[in-house]
Scaffold this motif. Sequence first.
Motif, short mmCIF file in Angstrom:
data_model
loop_
_atom_site.label_atom_id
_atom_site.label_comp_id
_atom_site.label_asym_id
_atom_site.label_seq_id
_atom_site.Cartn_x
_atom_site.Cartn_y
_atom_site.Cartn_z
N GLU A 1 -11.51 -0.65 -24.79
CA GLU A 1 -10.09 -1.24 -24.73
C GLU A 1 -9.03 0.06 -25.21
O GLU A 1 -8.21 0.41 -24.33
N LYS A 2 -9.60 0.77 -26.04
CA LYS A 2 -8.83 1.84 -26.65
C LYS A 2 -8.77 3.20 -25.57
O LYS A 2 -7.78 3.59 -25.44
N ALA A 3 -9.84 3.19 -24.88
CA ALA A 3 -10.14 4.22 -23.89
C ALA A 3 -9.34 4.07 -22.67
O ALA A 3 -8.45 4.82 -22.12
N THR A 4 -9.14 2.62 -22.26
CA THR A 4 -8.31 2.28 -21.42
C THR A 4 -6.73 2.47 -21.41
O THR A 4 -6.04 3.11 -20.57
N GLY A 5 -6.65 2.31 -22.80
CA GLY A 5 -5.01 2.47 -23.04
C GLY A 5 -4.79 3.97 -23.45
O GLY A 5 -3.53 4.08 -22.80
N ILE A 6 -5.68 4.64 -23.64
CA ILE A 6 -5.31 6.18 -23.86
C ILE A 6 -5.14 6.83 -22.21
O ILE A 6 -4.24 7.57 -22.18
N ILE A 7 -5.98 6.19 -21.49
CA ILE A 7 -6.06 7.01 -20.09
C ILE A 7 -4.95 6.38 -19.43
O ILE A 7 -4.21 7.12 -18.78
N SER A 8 -4.42 5.18 -19.56
CA SER A 8 -3.22 4.78 -19.03
C SER A 8 -1.87 5.15 -19.39
O SER A 8 -1.21 5.48 -18.76
N ALA A 9 -1.91 5.68 -20.76
CA ALA A 9 -0.66 6.61 -21.14
C ALA A 9 -0.58 7.88 -20.84
O ALA A 9 0.10 8.18 -20.46
N VAL A 10 -1.74 8.50 -20.67
CA VAL A 10 -1.86 9.83 -19.88
C VAL A 10 -1.54 9.81 -18.55
O VAL A 10 -0.41 10.68 -18.07
N ILE A 11 -1.89 8.94 -17.93
CA ILE A 11 -1.39 8.97 -16.40
C ILE A 11 0.02 8.81 -16.21
O ILE A 11 0.65 9.25 -15.55
N LEU A 12 0.56 7.62 -17.27
CA LEU A 12 2.03 7.42 -17.17
C LEU A 12 2.90 8.50 -17.70
O LEU A 12 3.72 8.94 -16.90
N SER A 13 2.44 9.08 -18.64
CA SER A 13 3.10 10.28 -19.24
C SER A 13 3.13 11.54 -18.04
O SER A 13 4.21 12.23 -17.86
N CYS A 14 1.97 11.78 -17.24
CA CYS A 14 1.76 12.61 -16.20
C CYS A 14 2.83 12.33 -15.12
O CYS A 14 3.53 13.30 -14.60
N ILE A 15 2.88 11.15 -14.80
CA ILE A 15 3.83 10.74 -13.52
C ILE A 15 5.18 10.82 -14.16
O ILE A 15 6.18 11.48 -13.23
N VAL A 16 5.54 10.64 -15.31
CA VAL A 16 6.78 10.77 -15.93
C VAL A 16 7.18 12.27 -15.86
O VAL A 16 8.03 12.78 -15.36
N ALA A 17 6.48 13.14 -16.26
CA ALA A 17 6.56 14.53 -16.22
C ALA A 17 6.72 15.17 -14.91
O ALA A 17 7.51 15.82 -14.68
N PHE A 18 5.90 14.96 -14.08
CA PHE A 18 6.05 15.33 -12.46
C PHE A 18 7.23 14.85 -11.93
O PHE A 18 7.75 15.67 -11.25
N SER A 19 7.67 13.65 -12.07
CA SER A 19 8.91 13.12 -11.60
C SER A 19 9.96 14.02 -12.19
O SER A 19 11.21 14.34 -11.34
N PHE A 20 10.12 14.09 -13.50
CA PHE A 20 10.94 14.80 -14.32
C PHE A 20 11.09 16.27 -13.48
O PHE A 20 12.43 16.88 -13.27
N PHE A 21 10.18 17.13 -13.39
CA PHE A 21 10.23 18.38 -12.74
C PHE A 21 10.62 18.32 -11.27
O PHE A 21 11.09 19.40 -10.77
N PHE A 22 10.20 17.35 -10.61
CA PHE A 22 10.55 17.15 -9.18
C PHE A 22 11.99 17.20 -9.07
O PHE A 22 12.48 17.49 -8.18
N PHE A 23 12.89 16.24 -10.03
CA PHE A 23 14.08 16.12 -9.78
C PHE A 23 15.17 17.40 -10.27
O PHE A 23 16.06 17.59 -9.90
N ILE A 24 14.31 18.42 -10.97
CA ILE A 24 15.29 19.30 -11.51
C ILE A 24 15.23 20.48 -10.31
O ILE A 24 15.28 20.83 -9.65
#
Length: 60
Positions: free
Chosen positions: A37-60
């Motif tokens: 359960e903890k590993a699934t939560g950590i992996i989900s958080a990492v994927i979500l933060s990567c999506i947010v980071a890439f979308s931030f850099f894409f709009f700049i």
Amino acid sequence: MRYNSSVKNVFVGKAIPKTIDTIGFNNHYFDLETVKEKATGIISAVILSCIVAFSFFFFI
């Protein structure tokens, strides 16, 4: 025959004990379900933060 049937009656109506899988790490034991359960939560958080980071850099 009577001896065998009395031994079997001890376990009638009682639940079978649950086997808990554990992982040993640094002299501590962790439940396998909790680790999953903890590993699934950590992996989900990492994927979500990567999506947010890439979308931030894409709009700049």
